[in-house]
Scaffold this motif. Structure first.
Motif, mmCIF file in Angstrom:
data_model
loop_
_atom_site.group_PDB
_atom_site.id
_atom_site.type_symbol
_atom_site.label_atom_id
_atom_site.label_comp_id
_atom_site.label_asym_id
_atom_site.label_seq_id
_atom_site.Cartn_x
_atom_site.Cartn_y
_atom_site.Cartn_z
ATOM 1 N N VAL A 117 0.858 -1.185 0.000
ATOM 2 C CA VAL A 117 0.000 0.000 0.000
ATOM 3 C C VAL A 117 0.889 1.229 0.000
ATOM 4 O O VAL A 117 1.768 1.370 0.857
ATOM 5 N N THR A 118 0.670 2.105 -0.973
ATOM 6 C CA THR A 118 1.516 3.280 -1.140
ATOM 7 C C THR A 118 0.652 4.517 -1.305
ATOM 8 O O THR A 118 -0.344 4.494 -2.041
ATOM 9 N N PHE A 119 1.052 5.597 -0.640
ATOM 10 C CA PHE A 119 0.404 6.896 -0.825
ATOM 11 C C PHE A 119 1.290 7.726 -1.743
ATOM 12 O O PHE A 119 2.440 8.030 -1.427
ATOM 13 N N PHE A 120 0.737 8.064 -2.924
ATOM 14 C CA PHE A 120 1.437 8.948 -3.851
ATOM 15 C C PHE A 120 0.903 10.370 -3.624
ATOM 16 O O PHE A 120 -0.198 10.710 -4.050
ATOM 17 N N TYR A 121 1.690 11.152 -2.942
ATOM 18 C CA TYR A 121 1.305 12.499 -2.560
ATOM 19 C C TYR A 121 1.450 13.439 -3.751
ATOM 20 O O TYR A 121 2.464 13.419 -4.469
ATOM 21 N N LYS A 122 0.423 14.262 -3.956
ATOM 22 C CA LYS A 122 0.478 15.304 -4.967
ATOM 23 C C LYS A 122 0.560 16.632 -4.237
ATOM 24 O O LYS A 122 -0.282 16.929 -3.386
ATOM 25 N N LYS A 123 1.498 17.401 -4.535
ATOM 26 C CA LYS A 123 1.895 18.553 -3.742
ATOM 27 C C LYS A 123 0.758 19.548 -3.538
ATOM 28 O O LYS A 123 0.259 20.159 -4.475
#
Length: 966
Positions: A851-857
Motif C-alpha cells: 500500500v503506497t500513498f502517492f502524494y500530490k503537492k
C-alpha cells in the motif's frame, strides 16, 4: 568515417555479415531476431560524426516502460476528469486535461511494456460479449472499456533540425493521442497504422509525454479483437526533406533472364530547402551484396508538398520469390542534398510474377499453384491480440508444416510482422480491408493499407470486402465494388481484387468482382456461376467451417465438446475433405481457404456460454494440431504421412471408429499385431475401420508401390507420473519469446493423451507472458498479474495552524474547526500552515499487499500521518509514502497532511487541490493451467541480460518437470 558490421540471421542459423555505413546513433530496432548481434569496427574517421548523424533517419522502438490505467466510458470522475476543463483540447491547442496533460501524476499507474491487450487479462462472464469470447471488457463494462497509456521520453537539443513523429502500428480502438498536452488526432479503426508529426510540440533537451486514450467499447468485428496498444510504437526522426511515410513502391517485370525493376519514391519536404537533390536507388541481395544502382537528379518539392520520382533498375538472373524459396531483395533509397546523404530508406521486396487464369487457376512465376489456404484472426492463447513478433513466425511455420501455402487476413489489415513472416517463410497472402464503401472513411483506409503493404511479395490479392449481406446481391454492392476495385488499381495495378461472397453467386458483387471469392459451397452453385461468368477466375475464400475439439472423439453437447472426426458441420455445409475434393478436382478454381487455420476467441459456434473460443480451427488456439491437420498434411504436403486417430485409452469392449490419414497407396491396420485388413487409399480421402477396443497397441502400416514406407502407433498408456516440458520446434533460434509445451508421461515415457492435471509454473531468468491449453470451455485465467487498485481520499478537510513550523506538530483529531479543504480559500491571506485530513477505505488489509500513498503537492515540506502514525517519505521519491500493514486498518483509515500552503504567483494560477492517491497492489497468484487432453502451453520471454531461462512445472502426484532454455 565509422562503419559497422551487423550480422543478420537469414535462415537455419546462418549469419551473414553486412558492411554498411551507419550513423553513430543509429538504432536497429527491427532485426531479424530480437537481440541483434552487433560488432563495431572503426576503419577510418574521415569526417565528423555530427555531420554523419544528419544523413540517417532513426526509427526507435518505444515499447518499454509505459504507464497504464483504466478510465471510464461515461463517468468523467472515474476518467480522471478528462475533457472537463473550461477550455478543452478541441477548443484551444494544448489544453489536454486529466491524463492528457503533461503534468498529470501517473506514478500510481501500472507499469508495462507494449504490445498490450487488456481484454485478455480480464475474467469471463456470461454477461460479456459472445463475439469477444465472454471477456469482461468493452461494451457492457464501462469500467473496462477505456484505457489510458502514458510514456515519458527525452529528445535532445541536437534533434531540433529534424522532423519528429510518433508511429503506431495499431491501437484497438478509437484512439486519441496527445503529446505534451497537445491533441494530435483520432484513429477510429483498431487495424490501421498511423503517424503523427510532433515536431512543433517537442520539449527539446527535456522530458516529453506521450498519452493515448483508447476506447474499446465498440466492436469492429464479430470476433475477438482485444483492447489497447496491441502493436508496436516507434519514435521516428528524419531530415525535413525525406522519403514520405510508406513512400516507396517497387514493381518488377521479368524478361528472359532479367528483371526490370521500377522503384517509385515519394519525397516530402517539411523544410524550407529549395533546389537540387539527388535520388540514389540501390538494390542489395539477401547477403547485402550490391546488385545494381542508379542515380538521378531532381528538385526538392515545395514546402509541405511531395514529389514522385521513378527509377529503372535491372537485375540480371534474379532469384525469384516463391513458396519454397522466398528470396528477398532490399531497395536502398538515398536522398542527397548538396553532396550529403540526408535520408536513407530501406524497402524489402521480392521479384515474382502472379497470374489468375479463368480456366487453369493461379500461377506463381509461371508455375501452376493450387492455393491451399487458411483464414485466420489475430489472437493466440494466453496473450490475446498482443502477439510478440516471434509468435507470428511460430504460427506461419505451423501452417506451412501442415502444407498450407496461403493465408487470408480475416477480416482486417494485419500487423506488419505477420506480413514480414509470410515474406520470409514463403506464404501467399490475401490482404483485406475492414469495410466496404465509397466515401473517404472507407477509401482512405483502403489506400493506407495498400500503400503500407504493397511492397510485400507475399501479397498476391487485395480483398475489399467480406460477406456484406446487405449489398452482395444488389446494384449497391455492384457500384461499391466497381469503385473500390478501380480505386485499388489506381494505387497498385500489379495484383487483382477479390471479395468474399456468401449470400448468392449470380448478381451484385459477384457479377463485377475481378476474382470471385466463394464463401462456402453450401451458399450457392459454384459450377453454375462459373458457367455464367467464364472469364472470371475464382477461388474459395472460405470453406469448411467444421467443428472439432482437439483430442475429443465423441460429441458431448452437455460438455460443449465436438468430435474431432471430420464431419459436415451443418446439412448445407461441407466437411474439410468434401471441400478439398471439390476444389482439387476443378482446375478453374485457384484453390480454397479453410475456415480456419487456428481456433480463435469468440464466435463459439455451435454453442454459447461457457464456450469461449471457436471450434473451426485445424489447430486449437495454442497451435496444437487437431486430427484434420493430418488429413491436410497428407494431400497438401509433399512428404509421406501416416496418422492414426483416435488415441487408444478407452473402456474395454467399446467400439471405436479408427481413421487413418495418409497419402500412402495402401494402409494395413493391426491391433496387438493382429491384422485388421489392408485398404487402398482414395486420392484426397481417408480410411476407416470399426475396432472393438482392447488395451494394447494399435498400429498402421503404410505402403507405396507395395513396399512398407511408414508406420504409426497408438498405445494404451499407464497412469501419468512425469511432467515433460519441451521447446516447440517451430521457435526461432535465439528468440526472446519462446513457446513451451507441457504434457505428462507415464512410467515408460509415453505421452498420456487423456491427462488434465493442473500444473503450477515458476520461472527464473525471464517472465511468463501467457498460458493456454486449447480447451474451448476453459474459464481459467490467461494471465496472472498483480492487481492494482487506486483508492481516492474522501471527505478531505482542512484546519488552519498558527505556525509554519510543522516539524513538531502532532495530528489534530476531532474538534469543530474543520472545514472542506480549499473551499473559498483566500489565497492572498492564507494561514502559515494547514493540517488536512481525509479517509480511504481499505477493504483488504492483507500483509502481502503493498500500500503506497502517492502524494500530490498541496503544500511545502509536507508531513504525513496515517491513523496517527507518522510516515517517512520514500528514499527514491520524497512524495511517495509506503504504508506498512501494521499502521493500516481494515475498512476506513485516516490520513493527515501538515504543510505550509503553496502561494499563487498570478491571480489566474490554478492550484492543485488533490492530495494524491492510495495505491494497493495485491500480488498475483502463481501461474497455473490445467492440461487439456494431454497438453498445455506456456509462452515465456527471456530477460534482457539472462544467459538462460529455467521453467519448472509441478502438479499433485507428479514428478516436477524442468526445462532450461539457453
Amino acid at each position: 568515417m565509422i562503419k559497422y558490421y551487423y550480422f543478420n540471421q537469414i535462415k537455419n542459423n546462418i549469419f551473414i555479415a553486412i558492411l554498411q555505413p551507419l550513423s553513430v546513433n543509429h538504432v536497429f530496432m527491427k532485426a531479424i531476431f530480437p537481440k541483434g548481434i552487433l560488432f563495431c569496427f572503426i576503419f577510418l574517421i574521415s569526417y565528423s560524426a555530427s555531420a554523419q548523424n544528419k544523413s540517417e533517419r532513426d526509427l526507435t522502438l518505444i515499447d518499454k516502460d509505459w504507464r497504464f490505467s483504466f478510465g471510464h466510458l461515461f463517468d468523467t470522475g472515474k476518467d480522471f476528469g478528462h475533457a472537463t476543463g473550461y477550455f478543452s483540447y478541441l477548443t484551444k491547442t494544448g489544453f489536454g486535461d486529466g491524463p492528457a496533460s503533461s503534468n498529470f501524476d501517473d506514478r500510481a499507474w501500472r507499469k508495462l511494456d507494449l504490445p498490450h491487450d487488456w481484454a485478455v487479462e480480464q475474467s469471463f462472464s456470461e454477461k460479456a460479449s459472445f463475439s469477444h469470447g465472454f471477456k469482461t471488457a468493452g461494451k457492457g463494462f464501462p469500467e473496462k472499456s477505456i484505457g489510458w497509456y502514458r510514456k515519458k521520453i527525452s529528445i535532445p537539443e541536437s534533434d531540433k533540425s529534424k522532423i519528429i513523429s510518433l508511429k503506431f502500428d495499431g491501437v484497438f480502438r478509437n484512439s486519441k493521442v496527445f503529446f505534451n498536452g497537445y491533441f494530435l488526432g483520432t484513429e477510429e479503426s483498431g487495424y490501421n497504422s498511423f503517424e503523427y508529426d510532433v515536431t512543433a510540440y517537442v520539449n527539446y533537451g527535456g522530458e516529453n509525454t506521450i498519452v493515448v486514450r483508447v476506447d474499446a467499447s465498440m466492436e469492429e468485428g464479430w470476433f475477438y479483437e482485444g483492447a489497447g496498444i496491441y502493436r508496436h510504437v516507434y519514435l521516428k526522426k528524419t531530415n525535413p526533406l525525406h522519403v514520405a511515410q510508406n513512400g516507396t513502391y517497387v514493381t518488377s517485370e521479368i524478361k528472359e533472364n532479367k528483371a526490370e525493376v521500377s522503384a517509385e519514391v515519394t519525397i516530402e519536404n517539411k523544410g524550407n530547402y529549395k533546389g537540387a537533390i539527388e535520388i540514389i536507388q540501390t538494390i542489395l541481395d539477401a547477403q547485402g551484396k550490391q546488385i545494381t544502382t542508379v542515380s538521378e537528379n531532381g528538385t526538392a518539392p515545395n514546402f509541405y508538398q511531395t514529389t514522385n520520382y521513378t527509377s529503372k533498375l535491372t537485375v540480371n538472373n534474379p532469384l525469384l520469390w516463391d513458396i519454397e524459396n522466398p528470396n528477398l531483395y532490399r531497395l536502398i533509397t538515398e536522398i542527397k542534398q548538396e553532396g550529403k546523404i540526408i535520408d536513407r530508406y530501406e524497402t524489402s521486396f521480392g521479384i515474382r510474377t502472379i497470374k489468375f487464369d479463368a480456366e487453369k487457376g493461379f500461377f506463381l512465376n509461371g508455375k501452376s499453384v493450387k492455393l491451399k489456404g487458411t483464414n485466420n484472426h489475430q489472437d493466440h492463447a494466453g496473450i490475446g491480440t498482443a502477439l510478440p513478433d516471434e509468435l507470428q513466425y511460430f504460427r506461419i511455420k505451423k501452417l506451412k508444416e501442415m502444407g498450407s501455402n496461403a493465408y487470408r487476413c480475416s477480416h482486417h489489415p494485419p500487423t506488419q510482422e505477420l506480413l514480414e513472416a509470410c515474406d520470409k517463410l514463403g506464404m501467399l497472402v490475401i490482404d483485406e480491408t475492414r469495410l466496404m464503401g465509397i466515401n473517404d472513411y472507407h477509401l482512405n483506409d483502403l489506400e493506407r493499407m495498400i500503400k503500407r503493404d504493397r511492397n510485400h511479395p507475399s501479397i498476391f490479392c487485395w480483398s475489399v470486402g467480406n460477406e456484406e449481406w446487405n449489398i452482395e446481391g444488389n446494384i449497391t454492392g455492384e457500384r461499391i465494388t466497381n469503385v473500390m476495385q478501380e480505386f485499388t488499381k489506381g494505387i497498385d495495378a500489379t495484383r487483382p481484387v477479390t471479395v468474399g461472397i456468401s449470400s448468392g453467386f449470380k448478381s451484385g458483387i459477384s457479377s463485377v468482382v475481378e476474382i470471385m471469392g466463394y464463401n462456402y459451397m453450401g451458399n450457392g452453385d459454384i459450377d453454375a456461376h462459373r458457367n455464367q461468368f467464364k472469364q472470371q477466375p475464382g477461388m474459395g475464400t472460405e470453406e469448411g467451417s467444421t467443428f472439432a475439439t482437439r483430442g475429443v472423439y465423441f460429441t458431448d453437447d452437455a460438455k460443449h465438446y465436438q468430435s474431432a472426426y471430420d464431419k459436415k458441420p451443418r446439412p448445407s455445409f461441407f466437411s474439410i475433405e468434401e471441400g478439398w475434393k471439390f476444389y482439387a478436382e476443378r482446375p478453374y478454381l485457384a484453390g480454397m481457404f479453410i475456415w480456419t487455420g487456428f481456433d480463435y476467441r469468440g464466435e463459439p459456434t455451435p454453442y454459447g456460454w461457457p464456450s469461449v473460443t471457436s471450434y473451426f480451427g485445424m489447430m486449437d488456439v495454442c497451435g496444437f494440431p487437431k486430427d484434420n491437420v493430418f488429413y491436410l498434411k497428407s494431400w497438401w504436403g509433399t512428404e509421406p504421412v501416416l496418422h492414426i486417430m483416435p488415441h487408444w485409452n478407452w473402456s474395454t469392449g467399446k467400439e471405436i471408429d479408427v481413421w487413418v490419414h495418409s497419402n500412402c497407396d495402401e494402409v494395413e491396420l493391426f491391433l496387438n499385431k493382429e491384422s485388421l485388413g489392408k485398404k487402398k487409399m482414395e486420392q484426397n480421402g481417408h480410411l476407416e475401420w470399426k475396432v472393438k477396443y482392447i488395451p494394447g497397441t494399435l498400429e498402421a502400416v503404410g505402403y507405396k508401390n507395395g513396399k512398407k514406407v511408414l508406420s504409426d502407433i497408438q498405445k494404451t498408456t499407464e497412469n501419468a507420473q512425469n511432467i515433460k516440458l519441451s521447446v516447440d520446434k517451430e521457435n526461432i533460434s535465439n528468440a526472446n519469446v519462446v513457446v513451451i509445451t507441457a504434457e505428462t508421461t507415464d512410467e515408460k515415457g509415453a505421452h498420456v493423451p487423456t491427462a488434465n492435471h493442473e500444473m503450477t509454473f515458476s520461472i527464473k531468468g525471464g517472465k511468463i507472458l501467457g498460458v493456454g491449453n486449447g480447451n474451448p470451455t476453459s474459464l481459467e485465467r490467461d494471465k496472472f498479474i498483480d492487481n492494482i487498485e487506486l483508492l481516492a481520499i474522501t471527505n478531505f478537510e482542512e484546519k488552519k495552524l498558527a505556525s509554519a513550523n510543522i516539524s513538531n506538530q502532532i495530528t489534530v483529531e476531532a474538534d469543530n474547526n474543520w472545514k472542506e479543504a480549499f473551499k473559498d480559500r483566500d489565497y492572498k491571506n492564507q494561514a502559515p500552515a494547514y493540517v488536512y485530513r481525509g479517509k480511504f477505505d481499505l477493504k483488504n488489509n492483507i500483509k502481502t499487499n503493498t500500500v503506497t500513498f502517492f502524494y500530490k503537492k498541496i503544500g511545502i515540506n509536507a508531513v504525513v500521518f496515517v491513523n496517527g502514525n507518522k510516515i517517512p517519505a520514500s528514499t527514491d521519491d520524497d512524495q511517495k509514502y509506503i504504508l506498512n500493514a501494521a499502521v493500516l486498518k481494515q475498512g476506513l483509515n485516516t490520513i493527515q497532511i501538515i504543510a505550509p500552503p503553496l502561494q499563487k504567483n498570478k491571480d489566474w494560477d490554478v492550484m492543485n487541490t488533490d492530495p494524491g492517491i492510495i495505491q494497493v497492489i495485491t500480488p498475483a497468484e502463481q501461474w497455473k493451467r490445467k492440461l487439456f487432453n494431454g497438453y498445455a502451453q506456456i509462452i515465456i520471454q527471456k530477460d534482457e541480460n539472462a544467459a538462460e531461462v529455467i521453467l519448472s512445472a509441478t502438479a499433485k502426484g507428479l514428478k516436477t518437470g524442468t526445462i532450461t532454455v539457453k
